[in-house]
Design an enzyme around this catalytic site. Structure first.
Site, mmCIF file in Angstrom:
data_model
loop_
_atom_site.group_PDB
_atom_site.id
_atom_site.type_symbol
_atom_site.label_atom_id
_atom_site.label_comp_id
_atom_site.label_asym_id
_atom_site.label_seq_id
_atom_site.Cartn_x
_atom_site.Cartn_y
_atom_site.Cartn_z
ATOM 1 N N ASP A 81 1.155 -1.421 0.053
ATOM 2 C CA ASP A 81 0.018 0.214 0.281
ATOM 3 C C ASP A 81 0.955 1.064 -0.429
ATOM 4 O O ASP A 81 1.528 1.432 0.823
ATOM 5 C CB ASP A 81 -0.670 -0.155 1.246
ATOM 6 N N GLY A 178 -6.940 8.068 8.935
ATOM 7 C CA GLY A 178 -7.109 8.258 10.141
ATOM 8 C C GLY A 178 -8.601 8.315 10.544
ATOM 9 O O GLY A 178 -9.609 8.122 9.949
ATOM 10 N N HIS A 205 -9.639 4.981 -0.185
ATOM 11 C CA HIS A 205 -9.149 4.778 0.787
ATOM 12 C C HIS A 205 -9.608 5.170 2.424
ATOM 13 O O HIS A 205 -10.908 5.919 2.129
ATOM 14 C CB HIS A 205 -7.543 5.691 0.802
ATOM 15 N N GLY A 206 -9.213 5.312 3.290
ATOM 16 C CA GLY A 206 -9.568 6.281 5.010
ATOM 17 C C GLY A 206 -11.085 5.471 5.077
ATOM 18 O O GLY A 206 -11.738 6.582 5.508
ATOM 19 N N GLY A 207 -10.904 4.085 5.134
ATOM 20 C CA GLY A 207 -12.080 3.464 5.357
ATOM 21 C C GLY A 207 -12.826 3.752 6.191
ATOM 22 O O GLY A 207 -13.844 3.458 6.695
ATOM 23 N N THR A 208 -11.839 3.854 7.820
ATOM 24 C CA THR A 208 -12.277 3.873 9.302
ATOM 25 C C THR A 208 -12.627 5.631 9.408
ATOM 26 O O THR A 208 -13.175 6.173 8.601
ATOM 27 C CB THR A 208 -11.264 4.344 10.459
#
Ligand code: 13P
Length: 280
Positions: A81, A178, A205-208
């Site tokens: 990644d 994040g 991206h940035g799934g959280t």
């Protein structure tokens, strides 16, 4: 079994779901993700980002990830990644990763296209796939840089597809790495435009911190790979703290089991939201 990312994403396009790509930092996280994949009969992607190699050296965790994928009951791709340097991308390919990301999102589009094409040529020698990024997803994978969000321009995605024919394309639609400081408002208008005008499997991206409803909508609007990192690390930490609080840690192996459990719970939750269960 170890498989190519492009196979998983092609199946996801046909089946109208998304595949979870889970960042891992140690063996316990790998085991937790694969336990969830086995239980739910789901394909998954294991990944590690170049910025994380300070804590988890590639030459040590890479072979572990590849071995775990080969040993898994469901199809598992192993992905590098946010590759920043050709040196590390090359090392991941040598170790048997089945895909690599070249992150040229900070470059001018033409420069990003040029280097992505070089990485594709390199990866092809190993039979591996390539992910690229255009526009800028906010923050950095390890939170060390405060990168501003710069949403992808749909016509850039069209040009990028035509000139590179990359295997997967990460786009920026208001997402960030994040924990989000406020509820993310994803630009579905941009996503719809990119989906309509390209055939590429898209990557979020940035799934959280993205809501289940938004994940589901993304998975039906061209997003076929969803990256989850912080949520895994947070879930592992939470599970360990909780086990200590409940006096469940009697020794090192209980601590190890709590780590596996944290990664397992998090992967299970996301696999079910993404609709990847029973798609192995
Ligand atoms: P999060 O840490 O926000 O889940 O982002 C993961 C990611 O996009 C890794 O590339």
């Amino acid at each position: 079994m170890l498989v190519n990312m492009s196979k998983l994403l092609a199946d996801a396009q046909k089946g109208d779901y998304a595949v979870g790509s889970f960042s891992v930092a140690n063996m316990e996280m790998v085991l937790g993700v694969l336990k969830a994949a086995k239980e739910l009969n789901a394909p998954v992607i294991l990944q590690i980002a170049e910025v994380r190699l300070k804590q988890s050296p590639l030459e040590i965790i890479g072979p572990l990830m590849v071995a775990a994928a080969k040993n898994a009951d469901t199809p598992v791709a192993v992905h590098f990644d946010h590759g920043k340097t050709i040196e590390k991308i090359n090392q991941a390919l040598e170790l048997g990763f089945t895909s690599v990301m070249f992150d040229g999102s900070h470059l001018e589009l033409d420069e990003n296209i040029k280097i992505t094409k070089e990485v594709i040529t390199l990866a092809k020698k190993y039979g591996a796939d390539v992910e690229a990024e255009i526009g800028c997803v906010g923050g950095s994978e390890d939170g060390s840089e405060d990168i501003a969000i710069n949403c992808t321009k749909p016509y850039d995605a069209v040009k990028f597809e035509k000139e590179t024919n990359v295997d997967a394309l990460a786009i920026a639609i208001g997402n960030a790495h994040g924990n989000y400081k406020s509820t993310p408002k994803l630009r579905f208008d941009i996503l719809e435009q990119v989906e309509k005008n390209t055939k590429l499997p898209l990557v979020l991206h940035g799934g959280t911190g993205i809501s289940p409803d938004d994940f589901i909508r993304c998975s039906h609007t061209g997003i076929k790979k969803i990256n989850i990192a912080t949520a895994t690390f947070d879930s592992v930490e939470y599970e360990v703290r909780d086990a200590y609080k409940n006096d469940e840690i009697g020794g090192y192996y209980d601590l190890q089991a709590a780590e596996v459990e944290g990664a397992y719970q998090n992967a299970k939750r996301h696999i079910l939201i993404f609709g990847t269960d029973n798609k192995a």
